[in-house]
Write a protein that holds these residues in place. Structure first.
Motif, PDB file in Angstrom:
ATOM      1  N   LEU A 102       5.646  11.014   6.791  1.00 60.21           N
ATOM      2  CA  LEU A 102       6.791  10.503   7.502  1.00 60.21           C
ATOM      3  C   LEU A 102       5.850   9.246   8.332  1.00 60.21           C
ATOM      4  CD1 LEU A 102       9.781   9.751   8.369  1.00 60.21           C
ATOM      5  CD2 LEU A 102       9.365  11.408  10.222  1.00 60.21           C
ATOM      6  N   LEU A 103       5.945   8.031   7.684  1.00 63.83           N
ATOM      7  CA  LEU A 103       5.063   6.831   8.486  1.00 63.83           C
ATOM      8  C   LEU A 103       6.092   5.698   8.788  1.00 63.83           C
ATOM      9  CD1 LEU A 103       2.656   6.566   5.265  1.00 63.83           C
ATOM     10  CD2 LEU A 103       2.444   7.840   7.512  1.00 63.83           C
ATOM     11  N   TYR A 104       5.769   5.117   9.839  1.00 63.07           N
ATOM     12  CA  TYR A 104       6.490   3.827  10.160  1.00 63.07           C
ATOM     13  C   TYR A 104       5.808   2.705   9.249  1.00 63.07           C
ATOM     14  CZ  TYR A 104       7.536   5.767  14.744  1.00 63.07           C
ATOM     15  OH  TYR A 104       7.914   6.498  15.801  1.00 63.07           O
ATOM     16  N   GLU A 105       6.723   1.548   9.020  1.00 65.61           N
ATOM     17  CA  GLU A 105       6.505   0.534   8.354  1.00 65.61           C
ATOM     18  C   GLU A 105       6.876  -0.676   9.246  1.00 65.61           C
ATOM     19  OE1 GLU A 105       9.160   1.070   5.173  1.00 65.61           O
ATOM     20  OE2 GLU A 105       7.769   2.294   3.949  1.00 65.61           O
ATOM     21  N   ARG A 106       5.906  -1.863   8.512  1.00 63.11           N
ATOM     22  CA  ARG A 106       6.231  -3.063   9.147  1.00 63.11           C
ATOM     23  C   ARG A 106       6.275  -4.254   8.157  1.00 63.11           C
ATOM     24  NH1 ARG A 106       1.361  -6.010   9.745  1.00 63.11           N
ATOM     25  NH2 ARG A 106      -0.404  -4.978   9.367  1.00 63.11           N
ATOM     26  N   GLU A 107       6.928  -5.371   8.353  1.00 58.71           N
ATOM     27  CA  GLU A 107       7.097  -6.342   7.288  1.00 58.71           C
ATOM     28  C   GLU A 107       5.915  -7.356   7.727  1.00 58.71           C
ATOM     29  OE1 GLU A 107       9.072  -6.516   4.892  1.00 58.71           O
ATOM     30  OE2 GLU A 107       9.800  -4.515   5.340  1.00 58.71           O
ATOM     31  N   HIS A 108       5.244  -7.828   6.735  1.00 54.97           N
ATOM     32  CA  HIS A 108       4.142  -8.699   6.851  1.00 54.97           C
ATOM     33  C   HIS A 108       4.158  -9.748   5.652  1.00 54.97           C
ATOM     34  CE1 HIS A 108       0.324 -10.936   8.313  1.00 54.97           C
ATOM     35  NE2 HIS A 108      -0.224 -10.296   7.079  1.00 54.97           N
ATOM     36  N   GLU A 109       4.542 -11.128   5.877  1.00 51.19           N
ATOM     37  CA  GLU A 109       4.563 -11.957   4.730  1.00 51.19           C
ATOM     38  C   GLU A 109       5.483 -11.536   3.333  1.00 51.19           C
ATOM     39  OE1 GLU A 109       0.368 -13.070   3.910  1.00 51.19           O
ATOM     40  OE2 GLU A 109       0.062 -14.132   5.775  1.00 51.19           O
ATOM     41  N   GLN A 111       6.012  -8.378   2.614  1.00 49.86           N
ATOM     42  CA  GLN A 111       5.589  -7.242   2.182  1.00 49.86           C
ATOM     43  C   GLN A 111       5.750  -6.031   3.267  1.00 49.86           C
ATOM     44  OE1 GLN A 111       1.443  -7.788   0.755  1.00 49.86           O
ATOM     45  NE2 GLN A 111       2.159  -8.210  -1.182  1.00 49.86           N
ATOM     46  N   THR A 112       6.182  -5.043   2.729  1.00 48.19           N
ATOM     47  CA  THR A 112       6.193  -3.639   3.422  1.00 48.19           C
ATOM     48  C   THR A 112       5.122  -3.153   3.609  1.00 48.19           C
ATOM     49  OG1 THR A 112       8.637  -3.522   2.950  1.00 48.19           O
ATOM     50  CG2 THR A 112       7.360  -1.515   4.105  1.00 48.19           C
ATOM     51  N   ILE A 113       4.263  -2.948   4.930  1.00 47.65           N
ATOM     52  CA  ILE A 113       3.123  -2.205   5.090  1.00 47.65           C
ATOM     53  C   ILE A 113       3.285  -1.235   5.866  1.00 47.65           C
ATOM     54  CG2 ILE A 113       0.686  -2.715   6.248  1.00 47.65           C
ATOM     55  CD1 ILE A 113       1.445  -4.733   4.238  1.00 47.65           C
ATOM     56  N   PRO A 114       2.835   0.067   5.255  1.00 44.37           N
ATOM     57  CA  PRO A 114       2.839   1.517   5.914  1.00 44.37           C
ATOM     58  C   PRO A 114       1.874   1.479   6.919  1.00 44.37           C
ATOM     59  CG  PRO A 114       1.526   1.672   3.823  1.00 44.37           C
ATOM     60  CD  PRO A 114       2.083   0.189   3.875  1.00 44.37           C
ATOM     61  N   ILE A 115       2.381   1.956   8.145  1.00 41.55           N
ATOM     62  CA  ILE A 115       1.491   2.259   9.204  1.00 41.55           C
ATOM     63  C   ILE A 115       1.203   3.684   9.420  1.00 41.55           C
ATOM     64  CG2 ILE A 115       1.619   2.034  11.942  1.00 41.55           C
ATOM     65  CD1 ILE A 115       3.861  -0.076  11.689  1.00 41.55           C
ATOM     66  N   ILE A 116      -0.245   3.784   9.253  1.00 41.11           N
ATOM     67  CA  ILE A 116      -0.555   5.264   9.072  1.00 41.11           C
ATOM     68  C   ILE A 116      -1.496   5.679  10.275  1.00 41.11           C
ATOM     69  CG2 ILE A 116      -0.620   5.205   6.420  1.00 41.11           C
ATOM     70  CD1 ILE A 116      -3.576   4.893   6.501  1.00 41.11           C
TER      71      ILE A 116
END
Length: 232
Positions: A102-109, A111-116
């Motif tokens: 279960l990972l958080y995610e963030r948007e960058h340019e 794209q969806t980037i998983p935060i691990i």
């Protein structure tokens, strides 16, 4: 509360909101860290009792009491944590191909980037509950790859290495995608270890039912360690 029922999206939000509330100290976990922590607890080398790991979730030590607002709040939040733990166990036992951290995610340019970081930090905190028992895995050259993403993103030494080595940092997405496989491989490792150590060897003859119990209690073997309740 049915402890076998997976959490709904609303219940995840409810638990995450509580974990990030002012009711808990800064050391408490967020929902992703909790997921990594519980994963380490359930796949590790030993059975860890809730009384040992639950205080860690709330940012407390086992000796510190949790200041609940009510009994119902304590039951509700503890129940949500236990249900999520049971859901992790279910997926690992019954549907490992669909297991996902279960990972958080963030948007960058765009794209969806998983935060691990949070998940890996939680996993490391889970291993520290039984640090000595986990040591063979951490010390083995054969299993170094299984722990690499978790150590890189879950420890201060790992964060420093990522800052110094841009090539490692560029592998972020690959590391995120590998977490599920790492979990399954670590679980398999400990299952094999537990299987190997569960074989009972009798270096001396097993006492007869009416012989004195070898534990030194003075009772007959059948009334002590050889009783049905002790053997089962």
């Amino acid at each position: 509360m049915d402890l076998s029922k997976p959490l709904s999206d609303q219940e995840f939000e409810e638990l995450d909101e509580f974990l990030n509330s002012e009711d808990l100290p800064d050391e408490s976990m967020d929902i992703s860290m909790l997921d990594g922590f519980l994963t380490a607890v359930v796949i590790g080398p030993n059975l860890v009792m809730p009384s040992q790991w639950l205080p860690e979730v709330w940012g407390k030590s086992p000796e510190q009491p949790m200041n609940w607002k009510s009994v119902s709040q304590a039951e509700r939040m503890t129940g949500l944590v236990m249900r999520h733990m049971n859901d992790i166990i279910w997926y690992l036992d019954n549907d490992p191909e669909h297991y996902e951290p279960l990972l958080y995610e963030r948007e960058h340019e765009g794209q969806t980037i998983p935060i691990i970081d949070e998940w890996c930090t939680g996993f490391i905190r889970g291993t520290l509950l039984e640090g000595e028992a986990w040591e063979p895995l951490f010390a083995s050259d054969d299993t170094e790859g299984l722990l690499l993403p978790i150590i890189l993103y879950g420890t201060e030494a790992g964060w420093e290495e990522l800052e110094k080595n841009p090539q490692l940092a560029e592998r972020h997405d690959a590391f995120a995608e590998s977490l599920a496989e790492c979990v399954l491989s670590i679980r398999d490792y400990w299952m094999q270890v537990r299987k190997a150590t569960s074989t009972i060897r009798h270096d001396s003859p097993v006492p007869g039912r009416n012989d004195p119990c070898p534990c030194g209690s003075g009772k007959k073997f059948k009334r002590c360690c050889g009783s049905a309740t002790r053997l089962n």
